[in-house]
Design a protein around this motif. Structure first.
Motif, PDB file in Angstrom:
ATOM      1  N   ASP A 111      16.309  -3.991  19.839  1.00 29.48           N
ATOM      2  CA  ASP A 111      14.862  -4.140  19.737  1.00 29.48           C
ATOM      3  C   ASP A 111      14.107  -2.827  19.873  1.00 29.48           C
ATOM      4  N   ALA A 112      14.826  -1.694  20.003  1.00 33.00           N
ATOM      5  CA  ALA A 112      14.146  -0.421  20.252  1.00 33.00           C
ATOM      6  C   ALA A 112      13.200  -0.056  19.115  1.00 33.00           C
ATOM      7  N   GLY A 113      13.668  -0.170  17.869  1.00 35.38           N
ATOM      8  CA  GLY A 113      12.819   0.168  16.730  1.00 35.38           C
ATOM      9  C   GLY A 113      11.645  -0.782  16.592  1.00 35.38           C
ATOM     10  N   ALA A 114      11.898  -2.080  16.812  1.00 31.73           N
ATOM     11  CA  ALA A 114      10.825  -3.068  16.700  1.00 31.73           C
ATOM     12  C   ALA A 114       9.761  -2.840  17.762  1.00 31.73           C
ATOM     13  N   ALA A 115      10.179  -2.523  18.987  1.00 33.41           N
ATOM     14  CA  ALA A 115       9.211  -2.269  20.050  1.00 33.41           C
ATOM     15  C   ALA A 115       8.406  -1.007  19.763  1.00 33.41           C
ATOM     16  N   VAL A 126       4.003 -16.149  12.828  1.00 30.32           N
ATOM     17  CA  VAL A 126       4.601 -16.553  14.106  1.00 30.32           C
ATOM     18  C   VAL A 126       5.649 -17.631  13.885  1.00 30.32           C
ATOM     19  N   VAL A 127       5.337 -18.601  13.009  1.00 30.37           N
ATOM     20  CA  VAL A 127       6.292 -19.672  12.711  1.00 30.37           C
ATOM     21  C   VAL A 127       7.554 -19.107  12.065  1.00 30.37           C
ATOM     22  N   ILE A 128       7.369 -18.181  11.128  1.00 31.99           N
ATOM     23  CA  ILE A 128       8.516 -17.551  10.462  1.00 31.99           C
ATOM     24  C   ILE A 128       9.399 -16.842  11.479  1.00 31.99           C
ATOM     25  N   GLU A 129       8.758 -16.124  12.403  1.00 33.88           N
ATOM     26  CA  GLU A 129       9.525 -15.371  13.399  1.00 33.88           C
ATOM     27  C   GLU A 129      10.286 -16.298  14.340  1.00 33.88           C
ATOM     28  N   LEU A 130       9.696 -17.437  14.665  1.00 32.50           N
ATOM     29  CA  LEU A 130      10.356 -18.390  15.554  1.00 32.50           C
ATOM     30  C   LEU A 130      11.586 -19.004  14.902  1.00 32.50           C
ATOM     31  N   ARG A 131      11.542 -19.155  13.582  1.00 29.98           N
ATOM     32  CA  ARG A 131      12.620 -19.836  12.869  1.00 29.98           C
ATOM     33  C   ARG A 131      13.640 -18.883  12.269  1.00 29.98           C
ATOM     34  N   SER A 132      13.308 -17.592  12.223  1.00 25.17           N
ATOM     35  CA  SER A 132      14.202 -16.637  11.567  1.00 25.17           C
ATOM     36  C   SER A 132      15.360 -16.265  12.480  1.00 25.17           C
ATOM     37  N   SER A 133      16.543 -16.133  11.879  1.00 26.27           N
ATOM     38  CA  SER A 133      17.711 -15.680  12.642  1.00 26.27           C
ATOM     39  C   SER A 133      17.712 -14.164  12.811  1.00 26.27           C
ATOM     40  N   LEU A 165       6.667 -11.611  24.666  1.00 27.70           N
ATOM     41  CA  LEU A 165       6.598 -12.548  25.785  1.00 27.70           C
ATOM     42  C   LEU A 165       6.934 -11.908  27.122  1.00 27.70           C
ATOM     43  N   ASP A 166       7.517 -10.713  27.104  1.00 26.49           N
ATOM     44  CA  ASP A 166       7.659  -9.959  28.343  1.00 26.49           C
ATOM     45  C   ASP A 166       6.257  -9.589  28.824  1.00 26.49           C
ATOM     46  N   ARG A 167       5.922  -9.989  30.031  1.00 28.38           N
ATOM     47  CA  ARG A 167       4.530  -9.891  30.500  1.00 28.38           C
ATOM     48  C   ARG A 167       3.999  -8.461  30.483  1.00 28.38           C
ATOM     49  N   ASN A 168       4.762  -7.550  31.031  1.00 28.89           N
ATOM     50  CA  ASN A 168       4.297  -6.162  31.076  1.00 28.89           C
ATOM     51  C   ASN A 168       4.171  -5.565  29.684  1.00 28.89           C
ATOM     52  N   ARG A 169       5.201  -5.803  28.846  1.00 31.41           N
ATOM     53  CA  ARG A 169       5.188  -5.227  27.509  1.00 31.41           C
ATOM     54  C   ARG A 169       4.074  -5.850  26.663  1.00 31.41           C
ATOM     55  N   PRO A 214      14.483 -12.014  13.055  1.00 30.46           N
ATOM     56  CA  PRO A 214      13.031 -11.842  12.992  1.00 30.46           C
ATOM     57  C   PRO A 214      12.603 -10.380  12.902  1.00 30.46           C
ATOM     58  N   LEU A 215      11.513 -10.193  12.178  1.00 29.82           N
ATOM     59  CA  LEU A 215      10.902  -8.865  12.085  1.00 29.82           C
ATOM     60  C   LEU A 215      10.398  -8.422  13.456  1.00 29.82           C
ATOM     61  N   LEU A 216       9.760  -9.325  14.165  1.00 25.94           N
ATOM     62  CA  LEU A 216       9.259  -9.077  15.517  1.00 25.94           C
ATOM     63  C   LEU A 216       9.823 -10.147  16.453  1.00 25.94           C
ATOM     64  N   PRO A 217      10.911  -9.861  17.131  1.00 24.40           N
ATOM     65  CA  PRO A 217      11.430 -10.840  18.097  1.00 24.40           C
ATOM     66  C   PRO A 217      10.353 -11.149  19.139  1.00 24.40           C
ATOM     67  N   LEU A 218       9.959 -12.414  19.229  1.00 23.52           N
ATOM     68  CA  LEU A 218       8.843 -12.757  20.103  1.00 23.52           C
ATOM     69  C   LEU A 218       9.151 -12.493  21.571  1.00 23.52           C
ATOM     70  N   ARG A 219      10.443 -12.319  21.894  1.00 19.82           N
ATOM     71  CA  ARG A 219      10.774 -11.982  23.281  1.00 19.82           C
ATOM     72  C   ARG A 219      10.174 -10.632  23.675  1.00 19.82           C
TER      73      ARG A 219
END
Length: 497
Positions: A406-410, A261-268, A278-282, A270-275
């Motif tokens: 983000d389509a592939g990541a989602a 999680v820390v890596i993802e927050l700091r990465s330009s 953080l989308d409630r439904n998703r 990220p493997l998994l964009p936390l957004r």
């Protein structure tokens, strides 16, 4: 309406410049469906063949689980990286490479001469499946942009995701009983060849544009964390929850996942964009998928043992006995595709979780001679109906309105949650099962009757915990998902070409 797009800032139009849907999208869907079925099948197809493979290769009882978990862990742990590769490298190209690699890994496993060689082949299958699955699902979001058509396409995907595991048990029984356990792996080669031959001319290429860097540190850390966590749960079954090794591996897994999680927050990049989470439904859809996967994998695993060990079914009989779940999934998936545009995702997901939990609770009432037609058949149909009503809207909710990059990541996250949930759930339920069997035998004579009774008691406990996980999935949907049918957009932001 056909050809419409979402209003995400800067999102390119979907489809051709005229916004028209792809003319060969339904044929392409068939190719994508075959690839998804192959990936899902391989999570369970070797279950029934495992005793024969274990005897042929001299695999110990302690290590035989890795035939299953080497696949699911590699698959679930690398899906996020596979999704980003599909986004930037090209979804069709990634699809073809994943399919080719999957076939080669299957050949290696089918020709394995040692247990270690089989474990390695299964891990390679999982790794190439991590390229194949997110590319296939991302292509699905590209091809179908109109709401009604997309609902039908996701019905196909949902039916495969929910019923493919049961089909794998049936096919594994057929191949084991009438051919050889090795064909449970070798069968992937001709299937992959056919899929590749049709995909080359029929499936369109699509990719995201811009930053194409990959988050390799994140991929390594999250995979190591998941492996450590699952291994910790496995050790709990052997040594107990308070054992040093158990606590050490679980703690290491938690620390590594926190570091991810820390890596993802700091990465330009990220493997998994936390957004995405953080989308409630998703986020609610992903949590529901994880919990459903945990209960589902456990149900199939212990049903298989119950059929073969207690009821003494032959491999093919055990496979056939698992089909009612698939029938229920297919029926519900068709109904869900019709109801979703009118009712929205949330009501169907809550109702589906409730039905699946009821099916699992009915399975907690099994005995040493439970009749199939009056008990096991209806229980499995109810379970399948619940899963079908859950998977179809869940898949759509998790992916609708995802920005292009983000389509592939989602897509990868959706697949990963089911596999990771299955790995964690299987390890947890097996631990509860083992503890229940040992507790039942305390103070009882170790005769064959008590041994069988202990096994059945363990299965009942495992089904009970599986029902609890599915209830938690329903509660997660109820609390977190706030989507209404009018909130579901009718377009996609993914760029074709």
């Amino acid at each position: 309406m056909p050809g419409t797009t979402s209003t995400a800032p800067g999102a390119p139009h979907a489809g051709a410049s005229t916004g028209a849907p792809h003319p060969r999208r339904w044929i392409a869907l068939a190719v994508i469906a075959v690839s998804q079925l192959m990936v899902v099948l391989d999570a369970t197809i070797v279950n029934i063949a495992l005793p024969q493979a274990q005897a042929d290769l001299g695999i110990t009882d302690a290590n035989r689980q890795w035939v299953i978990t080497a696949y699911t862990l590699a698959f679930g742990g690398l899906l996020l990286l596979g999704g980003r590769i599909a986004d930037y490298w090209g979804r069709k190209r990634t699809f073809l490479v994943g399919m080719t690699g999957f076939a080669l890994a299957s050949a290696l496993g089918g020709l394995a001469t040692t247990g270690g060689m089989l474990f390695a082949a299964r891990a390679l299958q999982g790794a190439f499946g991590a390229l194949l699955a997110p590319a296939a699902l991302a292509l699905l979001t590209v091809l179908f942009t109109e709401a009604t058509e997309r609902a039908k396409a996701f019905a196909v995907y949902g039916a495969i995701a929910g019923g493919g595991s049961a089909v794998g048990l049936l096919l594994g029984g057929v191949l084991t009983e009438y051919a050889d356990w090795r064909w449970c792996l070798l069968v992937n080669i001709p299937v992959a060849a056919i899929a590749i031959a049709f995909a080359l001319p029929l499936v369109p290429e699509s990719r995201a544009h811009g930053n194409t860097r990959y988050d390799v540190p994140g991929a390594i850390v999250v995979t190591a964390g998941l492996v450590s966590l699952v291994y910790g749960f496995t050790k709990a079954a052997e040594d107990g929850w308070d054992a040093t090794a158990t606590l050490g591996f679980i703690a290491a897994g938690v620390v590594l996942l926190a570091a991810f999680v820390v890596i993802e927050l700091r990465s330009s990049h990220p493997l998994l964009p936390l957004r995405i989470l953080l989308d409630r439904n998703r986020g609610g859809a992903f949590l529901t998928s994880t919990l459903i996967g945990a209960g589902l994998f456990g149900a199939f695993l212990f049903l298989t043992f119950y059929f073969q060990v207690v009821l003494e079914y032959k491999p093919l009989e055990a496979g056939l006995a698992s089909l009612p779940v698939t029938a229920g999934v297919l029926i519900a998936a068709g109904g869900a595709s019709q109801l979703m545009p009118r009712l929205g995702a949330k009501p169907l997901m809550v109702a589906g979780a409730a039905l699946a939990a009821v099916g699992m609770l009915v399975l907690t009432q099994i005995d040493v001679d439970t009749p199939f037609l009056t008990h096991l058949l209806p229980a499995q149909v109810i379970l399948g109906l619940g899963l079908g009503f859950t998977f179809v809207p869940l898949s759509s909710l998790a992916l609708v309105g995802v920005p292009e990059h983000d389509a592939g990541a989602a897509s990868a996250t959706l697949n990963a949650t089911q596999q990771i949930g299955g790995s964690l759930g299987t390890a947890l339920l097996n631990t509860f099962y083992t503890s229940a069997v040992a507790a039942y035998l305390v103070g009882r004579a170790p005769n064959p009757v008590n041994q069988v009774e202990a096994l059945v008691h363990g299965y009942r406990v495992a089904f009970g915990w599986g029902a609890a996980l599915i209830v938690l999935a329903g509660l997660a949907t109820l609390v977190l998902v706030k989507v209404r049918k009018e909130d579901i957009p009718t377009g996609t932001t993914v760029h074709m070409g």
